[in-house]
Design a protein around this motif. Structure first.
Motif, PDB file in Angstrom:
ATOM      1  N   GLU A 111      81.628  50.369 -69.082  1.00  0.00           N
ATOM      2  CA  GLU A 111      80.548  51.250 -68.657  1.00  0.00           C
ATOM      3  C   GLU A 111      80.565  51.449 -67.140  1.00  0.00           C
ATOM      4  O   GLU A 111      80.355  52.566 -66.645  1.00  0.00           O
ATOM      5  CB  GLU A 111      79.201  50.658 -69.104  1.00  0.00           C
ATOM      6  N   ARG A 112      80.784  50.343 -66.394  1.00  0.00           N
ATOM      7  CA  ARG A 112      80.859  50.451 -64.941  1.00  0.00           C
ATOM      8  C   ARG A 112      82.017  51.348 -64.503  1.00  0.00           C
ATOM      9  O   ARG A 112      81.880  52.185 -63.603  1.00  0.00           O
ATOM     10  CB  ARG A 112      81.037  49.052 -64.333  1.00  0.00           C
ATOM     11  N   ILE A 113      83.169  51.180 -65.153  1.00  0.00           N
ATOM     12  CA  ILE A 113      84.329  52.008 -64.812  1.00  0.00           C
ATOM     13  C   ILE A 113      84.030  53.484 -65.097  1.00  0.00           C
ATOM     14  O   ILE A 113      84.370  54.379 -64.317  1.00  0.00           O
ATOM     15  CB  ILE A 113      85.559  51.537 -65.608  1.00  0.00           C
ATOM     16  N   SER A 114      83.347  53.729 -66.246  1.00  0.00           N
ATOM     17  CA  SER A 114      82.999  55.108 -66.581  1.00  0.00           C
ATOM     18  C   SER A 114      82.070  55.709 -65.530  1.00  0.00           C
ATOM     19  O   SER A 114      82.263  56.842 -65.091  1.00  0.00           O
ATOM     20  CB  SER A 114      82.352  55.151 -67.958  1.00  0.00           C
ATOM     21  N   ASP A 115      81.057  54.910 -65.093  1.00  0.00           N
ATOM     22  CA  ASP A 115      80.150  55.406 -64.054  1.00  0.00           C
ATOM     23  C   ASP A 115      80.892  55.675 -62.750  1.00  0.00           C
ATOM     24  O   ASP A 115      80.650  56.686 -62.069  1.00  0.00           O
ATOM     25  CB  ASP A 115      79.018  54.389 -63.823  1.00  0.00           C
ATOM     26  N   MET A 116      81.773  54.738 -62.390  1.00  0.00           N
ATOM     27  CA  MET A 116      82.526  54.913 -61.148  1.00  0.00           C
ATOM     28  C   MET A 116      83.442  56.132 -61.208  1.00  0.00           C
ATOM     29  O   MET A 116      83.582  56.886 -60.243  1.00  0.00           O
ATOM     30  CB  MET A 116      83.351  53.653 -60.859  1.00  0.00           C
ATOM     31  N   GLN A 117      84.072  56.319 -62.370  1.00  0.00           N
ATOM     32  CA  GLN A 117      84.926  57.491 -62.507  1.00  0.00           C
ATOM     33  C   GLN A 117      84.114  58.778 -62.392  1.00  0.00           C
ATOM     34  O   GLN A 117      84.557  59.762 -61.786  1.00  0.00           O
ATOM     35  CB  GLN A 117      85.654  57.441 -63.854  1.00  0.00           C
ATOM     36  N   SER A 118      82.900  58.768 -62.990  1.00  0.00           N
ATOM     37  CA  SER A 118      82.049  59.962 -62.891  1.00  0.00           C
ATOM     38  C   SER A 118      81.668  60.231 -61.439  1.00  0.00           C
ATOM     39  O   SER A 118      81.714  61.377 -60.958  1.00  0.00           O
ATOM     40  CB  SER A 118      80.794  59.768 -63.745  1.00  0.00           C
ATOM     41  N   ALA A 119      81.276  59.141 -60.704  1.00  0.00           N
ATOM     42  CA  ALA A 119      80.916  59.319 -59.289  1.00  0.00           C
ATOM     43  C   ALA A 119      82.117  59.793 -58.467  1.00  0.00           C
ATOM     44  O   ALA A 119      81.991  60.642 -57.577  1.00  0.00           O
ATOM     45  CB  ALA A 119      80.378  58.004 -58.732  1.00  0.00           C
ATOM     46  N   LEU A 120      83.292  59.231 -58.780  1.00  0.00           N
ATOM     47  CA  LEU A 120      84.494  59.635 -58.048  1.00  0.00           C
ATOM     48  C   LEU A 120      84.827  61.108 -58.305  1.00  0.00           C
ATOM     49  O   LEU A 120      85.174  61.859 -57.391  1.00  0.00           O
ATOM     50  CB  LEU A 120      85.664  58.750 -58.471  1.00  0.00           C
ATOM     51  N   LEU A 121      84.690  61.508 -59.564  1.00  0.00           N
ATOM     52  CA  LEU A 121      84.952  62.911 -59.882  1.00  0.00           C
ATOM     53  C   LEU A 121      83.940  63.832 -59.191  1.00  0.00           C
ATOM     54  O   LEU A 121      84.295  64.909 -58.700  1.00  0.00           O
ATOM     55  CB  LEU A 121      84.900  63.113 -61.403  1.00  0.00           C
ATOM     56  N   ALA A 122      82.658  63.368 -59.154  1.00  0.00           N
ATOM     57  CA  ALA A 122      81.645  64.194 -58.487  1.00  0.00           C
ATOM     58  C   ALA A 122      81.937  64.331 -56.998  1.00  0.00           C
ATOM     59  O   ALA A 122      81.827  65.420 -56.417  1.00  0.00           O
ATOM     60  CB  ALA A 122      80.256  63.574 -58.711  1.00  0.00           C
ATOM     61  N   SER A 123      82.313  63.190 -56.349  1.00  0.00           N
ATOM     62  CA  SER A 123      82.625  63.258 -54.917  1.00  0.00           C
ATOM     63  C   SER A 123      83.861  64.117 -54.656  1.00  0.00           C
ATOM     64  O   SER A 123      83.930  64.876 -53.673  1.00  0.00           O
ATOM     65  CB  SER A 123      82.840  61.847 -54.366  1.00  0.00           C
ATOM     66  N   GLU A 124      84.847  64.014 -55.554  1.00  0.00           N
ATOM     67  CA  GLU A 124      86.045  64.842 -55.402  1.00  0.00           C
ATOM     68  C   GLU A 124      85.706  66.326 -55.555  1.00  0.00           C
ATOM     69  O   GLU A 124      86.215  67.189 -54.819  1.00  0.00           O
ATOM     70  CB  GLU A 124      87.089  64.428 -56.447  1.00  0.00           C
ATOM     71  N   GLN A 125      84.814  66.626 -56.524  1.00  0.00           N
ATOM     72  CA  GLN A 125      84.392  68.012 -56.700  1.00  0.00           C
ATOM     73  C   GLN A 125      83.640  68.525 -55.478  1.00  0.00           C
ATOM     74  O   GLN A 125      83.836  69.661 -55.030  1.00  0.00           O
ATOM     75  CB  GLN A 125      83.500  68.104 -57.954  1.00  0.00           C
ATOM     76  N   ARG A 126      82.778  67.644 -54.888  1.00  0.00           N
ATOM     77  CA  ARG A 126      82.035  68.034 -53.684  1.00  0.00           C
ATOM     78  C   ARG A 126      82.982  68.302 -52.514  1.00  0.00           C
ATOM     79  O   ARG A 126      82.809  69.253 -51.745  1.00  0.00           O
ATOM     80  CB  ARG A 126      81.043  66.922 -53.321  1.00  0.00           C
ATOM     81  N   ARG A 127      84.017  67.399 -52.408  1.00  0.00           N
ATOM     82  CA  ARG A 127      84.984  67.596 -51.327  1.00  0.00           C
ATOM     83  C   ARG A 127      85.714  68.923 -51.491  1.00  0.00           C
ATOM     84  O   ARG A 127      85.930  69.669 -50.527  1.00  0.00           O
ATOM     85  CB  ARG A 127      85.987  66.449 -51.323  1.00  0.00           C
TER      86      ARG A 127
END
Length: 445
Positions: A111-127
């Motif tokens: 679950e933590r990895i899934s959350d981190m991946q979601s946050a990473l994808l969101a930050s990458e999308q923002r960038r």
């Protein structure tokens, strides 16, 4: 004949001279002649009777001492088996608890990895959005500069045309006002572009820092998962190895038994279903998903071993009894002739509890020829167990029993010379040595 007796008397005269036994009464005196042969026969009979008494007493004493030692050894072995069984049960419970804890940790980590991946994808999308915005601003700025240059050129052209037509250009105030307005517009656009560029750079740096932090956390979680998987795999291997040895020592095909158990075992737990988290089509054998699936497969195999051992007759049918006859060719106690003995005999007091050695269905419960009172239990995999010469029967035909359920008491019915239990194991109707199954599991259960 009389001559032969006389010759014997003459030969024995030197060692046993003739004796006379006098019997005196009130009226007369009589005597009885003890000839040498008579004396020799009497002395031989007395010596023979004395030797037989000494030999019989020795045999009884040795049998009593041997029986005591066997009972003590049986009691010590029973205590050892019970202690071993308790230790294995505690270890099994501890392994099960560790497995549940590891499963919970693994689920939380996923679950933590899934959350981190979601946050990473969101930050990458923002960038990506910020980079796109900067590019749009730069294109707008270039277009604005081009339009300014074009406007200047057009203004110069208009000024030349006006000068040619009117002989003068616009006034200096008007020209200064146009230049001021153009500069104000350009400065405002430059300020806006610079501000957005700086904000985009800051956001990109923050996104990179978050991505690095998430990557570090992912590596730490992967390291922890690796240790957890290693412990789980070791625990499963340590639990499966002794169970596999049981079937091997009993001469059973492990693959065949597990395949039959799996085909008939329909209540598979949802927690043991394979995990699937990747949709890319690639498969890494060292990934957490693959290792988790291997652990779940090991737990499923361990569960199949547990079900199989409960369905096979590995237990002893009686406790505290001594074995009096083994499987194979032996001397028949009634006729003295050699004949095949299809089971194992244990002797104890009449009424001693007889228990089922595995779960199954009572195929027969009643009296049958030389078996006397007989119980036949039908188990899985074509195995049947026979319990003969019972004093009483506590089950009925068609009844379901579990390992350890009482099915009767020890007796001496049928073709029997004493109180004992005759126990058989048959596979497909063919008798097998019951001790093969009992010894295979005696250090595990």
């Amino acid at each position: 004949m009389q001559r032969l007796l006389d010759r014997l008397d003459q030969r024995l005269e030197k060692r046993f001279p003739e004796q006379r036994l006098f019997l005196k009464s009130d009226s007369a005196t009589r005597y009885v002649r003890l000839r040498p042969l008579t004396q020799a026969v009497g002395i031989f009979s007395a010596v023979t009777f004395f030797a037989w008494g000494v030999l019989a007493a020795s045999i009884l004493l040795m049998d009593s001492i041997g029986s005591g030692n066997i009972r003590d050894q049986a009691a010590r072995e029973q205590a050892y088996y019970e202690t071993r069984l308790n230790d294995l049960a505690a270890e099994r419970d501890a392994r099960a608890s560790e497995t549940e804890t590891a499963q919970s940790r693994f689920t939380y980590a996923m679950e933590r990895i899934s959350d981190m991946q979601s946050a990473l994808l969101a930050s990458e999308q923002r960038r990506i959005e910020l980079e796109t915005g900067i590019e749009v601003i730069q294109r707008t700025l270039r277009r604005t500069v081009d339009e300014r240059d074009a406007a200047r050129a057009h203004g110069a052209e208009l000024a030349r045309t006006l000068t040619d037509e009117t002989g003068t250009a616009r006034t200096g105030a008007e020209q200064a006002q146009d230049v001021a307005q153009t500069l104000d517009f350009l400065m405002s656009a430059l300020d806006t572009a610079t501000s957005e560029r700086d904000n985009a750079a800051l956001a990109a740096d923050d996104a990179r820092r978050q991505a690095d932090h998430l990557a570090l956390e992912v590596r730490l979680i992967q390291d922890r998962n690796t240790r957890i998987f290693a412990q789980l795999e070791e625990a499963i291997e340590m639990s499966v190895s002794p169970l596999e040895r049981i079937f091997t020592n009993a001469g059973l095909s492990v693959d065949t038994i597990l395949r039959q158990v799996r085909s008939g075992y329909q209540s598979q737990s949802a927690a043991l279903q394979p995990i699937s988290m990747s949709t890319s089509g690639s498969y890494d054998p060292d990934s957490d998903e693959a290792r988790a699936n291997r652990v779940l497969a090991g737990l499923d195999e361990l569960n199949l071993y547990r079900v199989a051992t409960e369905r096979l007759p590995f237990a002893r049918p009686v406790s505290g009894a001594r074995q009096t006859s083994s499987f194979g060719v032996r001397r028949d106690p009634r006729t003295g002739a050699s004949r095949q003995h299809n089971g194992v005999d244990w002797a104890a007091a009449q009424g001693t509890t007889i228990t089922a050695t595995s779960a199954g269905r009572v195929k027969f419960a009643g009296r049958q020829g030389g078996y006397g009172n007989l119980v036949i239990i039908e188990h899985d995999f074509g195995i049947e167990t026979y319990y003969a010469h019972l004093h009483r029967i506590n089950v009925s035909t068609g009844q379901r029993v579990s390992r350890g359920d009482k099915i009767g008491g020890m007796g001496t019915t049928g073709r029997s010379t004493g109180v004992h239990l005759h126990y058989e194991i048959r596979v497909g109707g063919t008798p097998l040595n019951p001790m093969t199954y009992i010894r295979a599991a005696q250090n595990v259960f």
